[in-house]
Design an enzyme around this catalytic site. Sequence first.
Site, PDB file in Angstrom:
ATOM      1  N   GLY A 211     -40.638 -29.289 -23.867  1.00 61.23           N
ATOM      2  CA  GLY A 211     -40.194 -27.906 -23.994  1.00 61.23           C
ATOM      3  C   GLY A 211     -38.839 -27.820 -24.659  1.00 61.23           C
ATOM      4  N   ASN A 212     -38.204 -26.661 -24.532  1.00 60.17           N
ATOM      5  CA  ASN A 212     -36.874 -26.464 -25.099  1.00 60.17           C
ATOM      6  C   ASN A 212     -36.088 -25.531 -24.198  1.00 60.17           C
ATOM      7  OD1 ASN A 212     -37.345 -23.597 -26.078  1.00 60.17           O
ATOM      8  ND2 ASN A 212     -38.912 -24.672 -27.271  1.00 60.17           N
ATOM      9  N   GLU A 213     -34.840 -25.269 -24.571  1.00 55.46           N
ATOM     10  CA  GLU A 213     -33.925 -24.518 -23.705  1.00 55.46           C
ATOM     11  C   GLU A 213     -33.943 -23.007 -23.934  1.00 55.46           C
ATOM     12  OE1 GLU A 213     -31.978 -25.685 -21.212  1.00 55.46           O
ATOM     13  OE2 GLU A 213     -33.012 -27.583 -21.486  1.00 55.46           O
TER      14      GLU A 213
END
Length: 403
Positions: A211-213
Amino acid sequence: MLKNKKIIVFVTGGIAAYKAVTLVRLLVKQGAQVRVVMTQSATEFITPLTFATVTKHQVLTDLFATDIQGTVPHIEWADWADLAVVVPATANIIAKIANGLADDVVSTTILATAAPKYVIPAMNNHMWDNPATQRNLALLVADGVHVLEPAVGLLAEGYSGKGRMPEPDAIVAWLNAATGMAQADQPLTGKHVLITAGGTREYLDPVRYLGNESSGKMGVALATVARDLGAQVTLIKTASVHETMPTDIKILTAVTTAELAQVVKQEFVTSDVVIMAAAVADYRPVTTATQKLKKTDGTNHLTVDLVKNEDILQYLGSYKTHQVVVGFAAETNDLLANATNKLVKKQVDMLVANDVSQVGIGFGSNENAVTLLQPGREPIQLVQASKEQIAHGILTNIVPLLN
């Protein structure tokens, strides 16, 4: 904004009905003409005489009442109204409005009126969270009904939760803002704006994912401002988005890039503007384990085979007809060079470039600073400001593209 407006206030059977008296009094003080319609359950909490005294009008409680001229009051009142306000709106009346039921004086009069409808839910937090209630609320929003989210606070049951009716002065402010905006110059009136928000997830196994932030704050801000500029808004949010959702918009959800692509394509045809603010994963695991992956003794390495996801933005750029397609480029280096290449490759109408490596304007921040790129035009700099202000700047620059 409410001065000289003809407002019907529909009072239903919740403990918060006592607050409706104060609300009606404030509406009268604003210069509105107010009439009240009550369910029989509402009369168990407060008497019709109270509302009649405050409004100087009779209160309608009987579906089969007729006046001395022989007219049908609930139809005559429905035709009379400029605004219809339902307060407190119980789960029951929300279900009736959403499904077009008309089995009492309140639901029948609401069904008969073509006036803009403003619904203020108030109920126990478990009733509010019930999937049936949320489905009905989504139907109301899709039908153009304005819904004010309930407050979090002490409930009649003695514990705190979401479901408390907002205070009357807050409701009046909301009505003033909503009706005022409806009369103002709203350049996106009549336009369907589709927005994505948050970061997608690509699962390795049932508990782990790539995923990412991205928090989705920028996408939510865009949805809120687009709504305020008159647009019909659909927001597709991912699992990473935990922001409070704006009212009066259609909310859809997606988790993986493939799910997001499917929902975007479904909404794309009827959209006038598509803003891909979501941070989409470029790759996904070739296979997803059905059970949690365990550490293997004797090895310090785990190799994961990845395959490219579909490029949603490039698809939109290739297949757009009348739509204005806007992409985002979240970069950590060579911002303008990388974003310009993306603008050309994706064939989009605008690219919003932001440097997420900068402190205060990266993922999860409340502020942003971006550069707007368009084919054949000089870049437009939007200096650091709140994401709502940046959203306004982006949408203001989209409007000329629609013309």
